[in-house]
Design an enzyme around this catalytic site. Structure first.
Site, PDB file in Angstrom:
ATOM      1  N   LYS A  66       0.812  -1.221   0.000  1.00  0.00           N
ATOM      2  CA  LYS A  66       0.000   0.000   0.000  1.00  0.00           C
ATOM      3  C   LYS A  66       0.841   1.265   0.000  1.00  0.00           C
ATOM      4  O   LYS A  66       0.368   2.329  -0.409  1.00  0.00           O
ATOM      5  CB  LYS A  66      -0.924   0.015   1.218  1.00  0.00           C
ATOM      6  CG  LYS A  66      -0.209  -0.063   2.559  1.00  0.00           C
ATOM      7  CD  LYS A  66      -1.219  -0.067   3.697  1.00  0.00           C
ATOM      8  CE  LYS A  66      -0.554  -0.410   5.026  1.00  0.00           C
ATOM      9  NZ  LYS A  66      -0.142  -1.830   5.077  1.00  0.00           N
ATOM     10  N   HIS A 194       1.611  -3.539  14.992  1.00  0.00           N
ATOM     11  CA  HIS A 194       2.087  -2.419  14.172  1.00  0.00           C
ATOM     12  C   HIS A 194       2.060  -1.181  15.050  1.00  0.00           C
ATOM     13  O   HIS A 194       0.991  -0.722  15.466  1.00  0.00           O
ATOM     14  CB  HIS A 194       1.194  -2.223  12.942  1.00  0.00           C
ATOM     15  CG  HIS A 194       1.825  -1.412  11.853  1.00  0.00           C
ATOM     16  ND1 HIS A 194       2.371  -0.168  12.061  1.00  0.00           N
ATOM     17  CD2 HIS A 194       2.017  -1.677  10.524  1.00  0.00           C
ATOM     18  CE1 HIS A 194       2.851   0.308  10.922  1.00  0.00           C
ATOM     19  NE2 HIS A 194       2.657  -0.589   9.979  1.00  0.00           N
ATOM     20  N   GLU A 267       6.812  -5.760   8.281  1.00  0.00           N
ATOM     21  CA  GLU A 267       6.033  -5.193   7.185  1.00  0.00           C
ATOM     22  C   GLU A 267       6.484  -3.765   6.871  1.00  0.00           C
ATOM     23  O   GLU A 267       5.704  -2.814   6.958  1.00  0.00           O
ATOM     24  CB  GLU A 267       4.543  -5.199   7.536  1.00  0.00           C
ATOM     25  CG  GLU A 267       3.989  -6.581   7.852  1.00  0.00           C
ATOM     26  CD  GLU A 267       2.598  -6.523   8.487  1.00  0.00           C
ATOM     27  OE1 GLU A 267       2.039  -5.404   8.595  1.00  0.00           O
ATOM     28  OE2 GLU A 267       2.091  -7.578   8.886  1.00  0.00           O
ATOM     29  N   ASP A 365      -8.359  25.358  -3.181  1.00  0.00           N
ATOM     30  CA  ASP A 365      -8.649  25.043  -1.785  1.00  0.00           C
ATOM     31  C   ASP A 365      -7.583  25.644  -0.881  1.00  0.00           C
ATOM     32  O   ASP A 365      -6.384  25.506  -1.138  1.00  0.00           O
ATOM     33  CB  ASP A 365      -8.686  23.526  -1.597  1.00  0.00           C
ATOM     34  CG  ASP A 365      -9.347  23.132  -0.281  1.00  0.00           C
ATOM     35  OD1 ASP A 365      -9.244  23.903   0.687  1.00  0.00           O
ATOM     36  OD2 ASP A 365      -9.964  22.052  -0.230  1.00  0.00           O
ATOM     37  N   TYR A 421       5.811   4.952 -17.867  1.00  0.00           N
ATOM     38  CA  TYR A 421       4.357   5.093 -17.925  1.00  0.00           C
ATOM     39  C   TYR A 421       3.942   6.245 -17.027  1.00  0.00           C
ATOM     40  O   TYR A 421       4.733   6.771 -16.262  1.00  0.00           O
ATOM     41  CB  TYR A 421       3.647   3.803 -17.492  1.00  0.00           C
ATOM     42  CG  TYR A 421       4.091   3.246 -16.176  1.00  0.00           C
ATOM     43  CD1 TYR A 421       3.609   3.758 -14.970  1.00  0.00           C
ATOM     44  CD2 TYR A 421       4.998   2.201 -16.123  1.00  0.00           C
ATOM     45  CE1 TYR A 421       4.010   3.240 -13.767  1.00  0.00           C
ATOM     46  CE2 TYR A 421       5.411   1.686 -14.908  1.00  0.00           C
ATOM     47  CZ  TYR A 421       4.909   2.204 -13.736  1.00  0.00           C
ATOM     48  OH  TYR A 421       5.317   1.691 -12.534  1.00  0.00           O
TER      49      TYR A 421
END
Length: 478
Positions: A66, A194, A267, A365, A421
């Site tokens: 992620k 975590h 992780e 904004d 890309y």
């Protein structure tokens, strides 16, 4: 095993940025010339991998997809032998599409949809996490063969992004959770935690390790099969890695003195991803803060510089790749690209010395501010480019970026042989496209040296060798 480490690519990255700007200068009024772009150097992960193996040789890293789901980056990590922490069906499919064996994937989300559980199980993913009884019931009904890690509550109150408010079973609930797993006949292999993304307090790691030891002992007391996996989660970053890793390692040695009895995994996300990307943004507008005072000589108003920082408006902001300015209060400090003499400089020379600026994104904004105040050497003007280092952890918005990366790779997109890309960031708020061209350093080397089909590691070696050579020899190398 520590692998061959290569020299820094800083000058090479700067060279690629300069080349890109020269190409854009050929059509300075095109839309493309006003879009930000990235330089990616996947081989930077090699240095981080070596640091990891030196400090935590017994802990296998499972990269948190992620954080940055760039396909080429994931493939490079797979070649290094890393596992992968996936939190969604899309991330699982992405990693499997790279040829990664399911045994190298952990479905590290304690609260999953039933469809995701079923698909993960069908794809051969055997290890997942849980922190509540309802999750156990879902797994029993839809994937009873999966092996489980009980995610316990852990928290570093100084972490950039705290996760304990959402995930992690309090210690008071551990026994009923283990009892329920035993009743359902599910296999709990160990414990995960975590402490929070971007952790800063080593005590958070050590406390969680000793609590995990308690869970291991409690499982034995409840006559569950012996636990043999400890997942210490994420929270690592390159800026303080050893400071966090060494106390963690000592705590593990004390709490789990028999290294053969437990498999250790982690992780890490931003630790590996952050230094991957360098971003270049253009100054599209500037507002100088001036105030008027009465001239004592001729009673005419004169403008004087204000103490308020001048405002620089860039072509990307918090709705794009700078979202951490809002989510984690991160301050982004850029380096100016060395300027070529511009036409307007001949009429009004640039002011020298330190200048204060605030940095703003392109939207309308008011929260679209990356930095309220940064100090830069020399005056910055409209049309200048600024370089932001260590942007790899913010580029891709989880699964969306992954899908676009896959599609782009399959269609073999390119720009002058360098652009691999384009990717799309989190939003297109206010109609800004937020399309990013990504220039891969290894592609440039492959094109320049004629190396085709080489791995990222091999291409990186060619790149560094070339740029270590004197200029007179470098031309012959090509």
């Amino acid at each position: 095993m520590v692998r061959l480490e290569l020299p820094s690519a800083g000058k090479f990255i700067d060279h690629l940025i300069s080349n890109r700007l020269q190409e854009l200068d050929k059509d300075p009024y095109s839309t493309q010339s006003d879009r930000p772009f990235f330089i990616a150097d996947t081989s930077q992960a090699l240095k981080l991998y070596n640091r990891w193996k030196r400090a935590l040789p017994n802990i296998s890293p499972f990269y948190a997809v992620k954080c940055n789901s760039d396909v080429r980056f994931l493939r490079f990590l797979a070649e290094l032998g890393l596992g992968f922490d996936c939190a969604s069906q899309t991330e699982i499919e992405l990693v499997l599409s790279l040829g990664v064996d399911p045994s190298r994937i952990i479905f590290a989300h304690p609260c999953k949809a039933v469809s995701a559980i079923r698909i993960a199980s069908a794809r051969g993913i055997t290890l997942t996490t849980f922190d509540n009884i309802d999750e156990l019931d879902k797994i029993k009904a839809h994937a009873p063969g999966m092996q489980l890690l009980l995610r316990i509550y852990a928290q570093d109150d100084t972490a950039a992004a705290q996760l304990g408010n959402k995930f992690g079973a309090p210690m008071s609930t551990v026994e009923p959770l283990l009892q329920r797993a035993k009743q359902l006949g599910l296999c709990v292999r160990g414990v995960s935690f975590h402490v929070g993304s971007g952790a800063r307090n080593p005590a958070a790691f050590t406390t969680a390790v000793y609590q995990a030891r308690h869970v291991f002992d409690l499982a034995s007391h409840l006559h569950l099969p012996p636990m043999d996996i400890l997942d210490v989660g994420g929270g690592f970053q390159d800026s303080n890695f050893e400071e966090m890793a060494l106390p963690l390692s000592r705590a593990i040695d004390e709490a789990f003195p028999d290294p053969a009895s437990v498999r250790l995994i982690a992780e890490p996300g931003r630790y590996f991803a952050r230094s991957l990307y360098t971003m270049a943004c253009k100054v599209t507008s500037r507002r100088r803060q001036l105030h008027l005072q009465q001239s004592p000589d001729d009673n005419l108003p004169c403008s004087y510089p204000s103490l308020t920082p001048d405002m620089l408006y860039l072509n990307d902001g918090v709705y794009g790749s700078f979202m951490l300015a809002v989510c984690e209060n991160e301050i982004f400090v850029p380096d100016p690209v060395p300027r070529r003499v511009a036409a307007e400089d001949t009429f009004e020379p640039r002011a020298e010395g330190a200048h204060l600026y605030s940095l703003w994104g392109p939207t309308c904004d008011g929260i679209d501010c990356m930095a309220a105040e940064v100090t830069m050497e020399g005056e910055v003007r409209v049309g200048d480019w600024l370089v932001f280092r260590d942007m790899g952890g913010e580029l891709l918005p989880d699964s969306l970026g992954a899908l676009i990366s896959v599609a782009a790779e399959l269609t073999n997109m390119g720009y002058l042989g360098l652009i691999a890309y384009s990717v799309v960031s989190a939003t297109r708020f206010n109609g800004f496209s937020n399309d990013y061209d990504v220039i891969y350093a290894s592609d440039y080397l492959a094109s320049a040296t004629g190396v085709e089909g080489a791995s990222e590691t091999a291409k990186g070696a060619y790149k560094y060798l070339e740029w270590l050579l004197p200029g007179s020899i470098r031309g012959l190398w090509r």
